[in-house]
Motif scaffolding. Sequence first.
Motif, PDB file in Angstrom:
ATOM      1  N   MET A 101     -39.204   9.974   5.834  1.00 21.29           N
ATOM      2  CA  MET A 101     -40.650   9.892   5.658  1.00 21.29           C
ATOM      3  C   MET A 101     -41.176  11.096   4.878  1.00 21.29           C
ATOM      4  N   GLN A 102     -40.662  12.288   5.197  1.00 16.57           N
ATOM      5  CA  GLN A 102     -41.086  13.477   4.462  1.00 16.57           C
ATOM      6  C   GLN A 102     -40.670  13.389   3.000  1.00 16.57           C
ATOM      7  N   ALA A 103     -39.466  12.870   2.755  1.00 13.29           N
ATOM      8  CA  ALA A 103     -38.969  12.755   1.383  1.00 13.29           C
ATOM      9  C   ALA A 103     -39.832  11.804   0.557  1.00 13.29           C
ATOM     10  N   SER A 104     -40.449  10.842   1.209  1.00 13.39           N
ATOM     11  CA  SER A 104     -41.298   9.887   0.482  1.00 13.39           C
ATOM     12  C   SER A 104     -42.574  10.541  -0.028  1.00 13.39           C
ATOM     13  N   GLY A 105     -42.997  11.616   0.627  1.00 13.60           N
ATOM     14  CA  GLY A 105     -44.219  12.292   0.235  1.00 13.60           C
ATOM     15  C   GLY A 105     -45.491  11.610   0.704  1.00 13.60           C
ATOM     16  N   ASN A 106     -45.370  10.514   1.471  1.00 19.06           N
ATOM     17  CA  ASN A 106     -46.555   9.782   1.933  1.00 19.06           C
ATOM     18  C   ASN A 106     -46.984  10.330   3.288  1.00 19.06           C
ATOM     19  N   ARG A 107     -47.869  11.309   3.257  1.00 18.76           N
ATOM     20  CA  ARG A 107     -48.265  11.977   4.499  1.00 18.76           C
ATOM     21  C   ARG A 107     -49.077  11.069   5.417  1.00 18.76           C
ATOM     22  N   ILE A 108     -49.864  10.181   4.828  1.00 16.84           N
ATOM     23  CA  ILE A 108     -50.683   9.295   5.661  1.00 16.84           C
ATOM     24  C   ILE A 108     -49.795   8.292   6.396  1.00 16.84           C
ATOM     25  N   ALA A 109     -48.882   7.639   5.672  1.00 17.99           N
ATOM     26  CA  ALA A 109     -47.981   6.678   6.324  1.00 17.99           C
ATOM     27  C   ALA A 109     -47.145   7.363   7.395  1.00 17.99           C
ATOM     28  N   ARG A 110     -46.641   8.564   7.087  1.00 17.70           N
ATOM     29  CA  ARG A 110     -45.868   9.310   8.083  1.00 17.70           C
ATOM     30  C   ARG A 110     -46.729   9.619   9.306  1.00 17.70           C
ATOM     31  N   GLY A 111     -47.978  10.019   9.065  1.00 19.51           N
ATOM     32  CA  GLY A 111     -48.864  10.328  10.181  1.00 19.51           C
ATOM     33  C   GLY A 111     -49.126   9.120  11.058  1.00 19.51           C
TER      34      GLY A 111
END
Length: 257
Positions: free
Chosen positions: A174-184
């Motif tokens: 998830m961190q590698a994807s760079g999508n902070r909102i989706a990870r959150g």
Amino acid sequence: MTATGRQPEQGTSATPGWTRRPASLAAAVTAELVQRIIRGSYGVGVTLPPEPVLCETFSVSRTVIREAVKVLQEKGLVRVRQGSGTTVTPPVQWNMLDELVLGAAIAEDESLAILDDLVVTRRLLESDMAQVAARTADEDTVERLRALVDRMDELVDDVDAYEEHDRLFHDTIMQASGNRIARGVVRSLEGQAINTAGYRGESSRDLCLASNAGHRRIYERIAAQDTAGAADAMFTHITEAWLVRRGEAGDPGRLKR
């Protein structure tokens, strides 16, 4: 019917108040009323007991009750109308990303329908993030994923340690994807469910081995920069892992693509 499939208890009679008076009264009253609404003690369209009754029930002031009702309204659980009282809204209006609402819904989720929805949402977001990670992950990230997969093969007899590394594996992607909102969103959803018996299900050495085979497929597709393959591997892994944990309860057809 309530969101959990139970018949609501009609009427406005208050249930007993505190067995031990809490420190934060407004927060405690709010949490209790959220649970009663989700449970169906106050069904959809039912008017909550008037302020004096709620004050007496919880041994609090009108200010505390008004603050609690205001928070309920913000969470989408009730509608307040001057002269008509405070009525419970349909579940479609509830904020299911809210910590209290989601936690109460999971606690009352005998059919696992809420957890099914949670898994479907997680699967959608993590599949997309795996697809992006396959394109953007650097060598250090790929090496970290490989190390985690290898370590999990060594931890199949230690379920708690295995599950900790499992979460690290998914979070690394998830961190590698760079999508902070989706990870959150994923972290928030899992944070409410992770310690519930319904979500954790049964675990064993064989189940950990099968789960890590899925992790290895995901890692291999990311390492190969196969975006479609990484997304599909993540989709399959999350689906299969949940079907094993959930057993025969509810309707597994809800998990179909």
